[in-house]
Design a protein around this motif. Structure first.
Motif, PDB file in Angstrom:
ATOM      1  N   ALA A   1       0.729  -1.227  -0.057  1.00 16.03           N
ATOM      2  CA  ALA A   1       0.002   0.113   0.014  1.00 16.03           C
ATOM      3  C   ALA A   1       1.083   1.165  -0.046  1.00 16.03           C
ATOM      4  O   ALA A   1       0.424   2.100  -0.891  1.00 16.03           O
ATOM      5  CB  ALA A   1      -0.986  -0.038   1.143  1.00 16.03           C
ATOM      6  N   VAL A   2       1.951   1.373   0.746  1.00 17.83           N
ATOM      7  CA  VAL A   2       3.021   2.378   0.948  1.00 17.83           C
ATOM      8  C   VAL A   2       3.532   2.628  -0.424  1.00 17.83           C
ATOM      9  O   VAL A   2       3.785   3.702  -0.999  1.00 17.83           O
ATOM     10  CB  VAL A   2       3.870   2.185   1.941  1.00 17.83           C
ATOM     11  N   VAL A   3       4.052   1.422  -1.182  1.00 16.59           N
ATOM     12  CA  VAL A   3       4.541   1.716  -2.625  1.00 16.59           C
ATOM     13  C   VAL A   3       3.819   2.435  -3.442  1.00 16.59           C
ATOM     14  O   VAL A   3       4.145   3.045  -4.343  1.00 16.59           O
ATOM     15  CB  VAL A   3       5.083   0.300  -2.829  1.00 16.59           C
ATOM     16  N   LEU A   4       2.480   1.968  -3.538  1.00 16.05           N
ATOM     17  CA  LEU A   4       1.393   2.171  -4.215  1.00 16.05           C
ATOM     18  C   LEU A   4       1.011   3.680  -4.070  1.00 16.05           C
ATOM     19  O   LEU A   4       0.991   4.509  -5.060  1.00 16.05           O
ATOM     20  CB  LEU A   4       0.142   1.388  -4.176  1.00 16.05           C
ATOM     21  N   MET A   5       1.151   4.168  -2.807  1.00 16.36           N
ATOM     22  CA  MET A   5       0.755   5.747  -2.561  1.00 16.36           C
ATOM     23  C   MET A   5       1.938   6.471  -3.034  1.00 16.36           C
ATOM     24  O   MET A   5       1.666   7.352  -3.706  1.00 16.36           O
ATOM     25  CB  MET A   5       0.535   5.711  -1.190  1.00 16.36           C
ATOM     26  N   LEU A   6       3.193   5.713  -2.821  1.00 17.72           N
ATOM     27  CA  LEU A   6       4.468   6.686  -3.530  1.00 17.72           C
ATOM     28  C   LEU A   6       4.466   6.797  -4.710  1.00 17.72           C
ATOM     29  O   LEU A   6       4.743   7.745  -5.517  1.00 17.72           O
ATOM     30  CB  LEU A   6       5.500   6.117  -2.909  1.00 17.72           C
ATOM     31  N   GLY A   7       4.107   5.622  -5.438  1.00 19.21           N
ATOM     32  CA  GLY A   7       3.806   5.700  -7.078  1.00 19.21           C
ATOM     33  C   GLY A   7       2.928   6.486  -7.463  1.00 19.21           C
ATOM     34  O   GLY A   7       3.036   7.172  -8.413  1.00 19.21           O
ATOM     35  N   VAL A   8       1.663   6.663  -6.980  1.00 16.64           N
ATOM     36  CA  VAL A   8       0.754   7.514  -7.540  1.00 16.64           C
ATOM     37  C   VAL A   8       1.235   9.212  -7.017  1.00 16.64           C
ATOM     38  O   VAL A   8       1.041   9.759  -7.928  1.00 16.64           O
ATOM     39  CB  VAL A   8      -0.631   7.161  -6.698  1.00 16.64           C
ATOM     40  N   GLY A   9       1.662   9.213  -5.909  1.00 22.94           N
ATOM     41  CA  GLY A   9       2.273  10.480  -5.511  1.00 22.94           C
ATOM     42  C   GLY A   9       3.169  10.889  -6.508  1.00 22.94           C
ATOM     43  O   GLY A   9       3.472  12.144  -7.105  1.00 22.94           O
ATOM     44  N   ALA A  10       4.322  10.229  -6.971  1.00 24.38           N
ATOM     45  CA  ALA A  10       5.261  10.510  -8.064  1.00 24.38           C
ATOM     46  C   ALA A  10       4.508  10.781  -9.401  1.00 24.38           C
ATOM     47  O   ALA A  10       5.094  11.468 -10.074  1.00 24.38           O
ATOM     48  CB  ALA A  10       6.268   9.182  -8.198  1.00 24.38           C
ATOM     49  N   LEU A  11       3.915  10.072  -9.756  1.00 22.90           N
ATOM     50  CA  LEU A  11       2.993  10.092 -10.975  1.00 22.90           C
ATOM     51  C   LEU A  11       2.392  11.368 -10.966  1.00 22.90           C
ATOM     52  O   LEU A  11       2.312  12.076 -11.971  1.00 22.90           O
ATOM     53  CB  LEU A  11       2.015   9.079 -11.207  1.00 22.90           C
ATOM     54  N   VAL A  12       1.638  11.785 -10.001  1.00 19.22           N
ATOM     55  CA  VAL A  12       1.043  13.252  -9.910  1.00 19.22           C
ATOM     56  C   VAL A  12       1.885  14.407  -9.927  1.00 19.22           C
ATOM     57  O   VAL A  12       1.935  15.175 -10.741  1.00 19.22           O
ATOM     58  CB  VAL A  12       0.364  13.251  -8.567  1.00 19.22           C
ATOM     59  N   LEU A  13       3.162  14.300  -9.274  1.00 21.23           N
ATOM     60  CA  LEU A  13       4.161  15.131  -9.456  1.00 21.23           C
ATOM     61  C   LEU A  13       4.503  15.360 -10.947  1.00 21.23           C
ATOM     62  O   LEU A  13       4.898  16.353 -11.389  1.00 21.23           O
ATOM     63  CB  LEU A  13       5.107  14.844  -8.674  1.00 21.23           C
ATOM     64  N   TYR A  14       4.739  14.348 -11.488  1.00 21.72           N
ATOM     65  CA  TYR A  14       5.367  14.152 -12.803  1.00 21.72           C
ATOM     66  C   TYR A  14       4.396  14.881 -13.630  1.00 21.72           C
ATOM     67  O   TYR A  14       4.761  15.659 -14.715  1.00 21.72           O
ATOM     68  CB  TYR A  14       5.602  12.675 -13.206  1.00 21.72           C
ATOM     69  N   MET A  15       2.952  14.411 -13.510  1.00 22.79           N
ATOM     70  CA  MET A  15       2.006  15.219 -14.125  1.00 22.79           C
ATOM     71  C   MET A  15       1.774  16.792 -14.014  1.00 22.79           C
ATOM     72  O   MET A  15       1.490  17.250 -14.933  1.00 22.79           O
ATOM     73  CB  MET A  15       0.702  14.326 -14.093  1.00 22.79           C
ATOM     74  N   VAL A  16       2.043  17.055 -12.748  1.00 26.45           N
ATOM     75  CA  VAL A  16       2.188  18.492 -12.728  1.00 26.45           C
ATOM     76  C   VAL A  16       3.060  19.112 -13.216  1.00 26.45           C
ATOM     77  O   VAL A  16       3.006  20.377 -13.696  1.00 26.45           O
ATOM     78  CB  VAL A  16       1.953  18.751 -11.080  1.00 26.45           C
ATOM     79  N   LYS A  17       4.271  18.790 -13.111  1.00 24.34           N
ATOM     80  CA  LYS A  17       5.444  19.325 -13.980  1.00 24.34           C
ATOM     81  C   LYS A  17       5.392  19.552 -15.305  1.00 24.34           C
ATOM     82  O   LYS A  17       6.074  20.446 -15.715  1.00 24.34           O
ATOM     83  CB  LYS A  17       6.801  18.686 -13.172  1.00 24.34           C
ATOM     84  N   ASN A  18       4.873  18.621 -15.926  1.00 24.64           N
ATOM     85  CA  ASN A  18       4.643  18.575 -17.435  1.00 24.64           C
ATOM     86  C   ASN A  18       3.360  18.984 -17.872  1.00 24.64           C
ATOM     87  O   ASN A  18       2.710  19.716 -18.300  1.00 24.64           O
ATOM     88  CB  ASN A  18       4.962  17.072 -18.050  1.00 24.64           C
TER      89      ASN A  18
END
Length: 162
Positions: free
Chosen positions: A145-162
């Motif tokens: 669950a922690v890895v999935l939340m970190l992955g989703v957080g990283a994906l959100v940050l990536y989408m916000v920067k692009n």
């Protein structure tokens, strides 16, 4: 099966008084006992005074209640109440046995379980191993669950920067 019964322990363990009938086979009085065996410690049973001699009447509490109902010694609300109380009592005893087993009671730990490798372990060790396995599965789920939340957080940050 132990024939030992303590009237004080029987009264404290009982939630309900059942009629002590005369045995249909030999007409002797049926008596109540409390088991003290390891497997059924605290279980109430009923048997004819002549059981094992000339009579075979012997029932656990729940089966005795069912016998009383089937033969009309208990009817109506008394039958419903007695059956419910006996079922509840049996469930409590089964739960207590399971809890005692899971805690690894001294008497139960003397029994052995054979492993596939041919070695033996006590039931207490087997129960501890099962508990450890459940805790490991829970830990793995939390980590996933922690890895999935970190992955989703990283994906959100990536989408916000692009």
């Amino acid at each position: 099966m132990s024939l030992t019964s303590s009237s004080s322990s029987a009264v404290h363990r009982r939630a309900l008084a059942l009629p002590l009938i005369r045995c249909a086979g030999c007409k002797e009085k049926v008596r109540m006992f409390v088991s003290t065996t390891e497997k059924h410690d605290g279980w109430v049973f009923y048997k004819c005074q002549n059981h094992g001699v000339s009579c075979e009447f012997w029932r656990w509490e729940l089966e005795y209640v069912q016998y009383l109902v089937e033969n009309h010694y208990l009817v109506g609300d008394a039958a419903v109440d007695a059956n419910g109380a006996a079922e509840e009592r049996r469930e409590q005893l089964l739960n207590a046995q399971e809890l005692n087993y899971m805690k690894g009671s001294t008497s139960m730990s003397k029994k052995f379980v054979k492993r596939e490798s041919g070695n033996v372990m006590t039931r207490q060790q087997a129960a501890a191993l099962m508990k450890l396995g459940r805790e490991l599965v829970m830990l793995i789920k939390i980590m996933l669950a922690v890895v999935l939340m970190l992955g989703v957080g990283a994906l959100v940050l990536y989408m916000v920067k692009n």
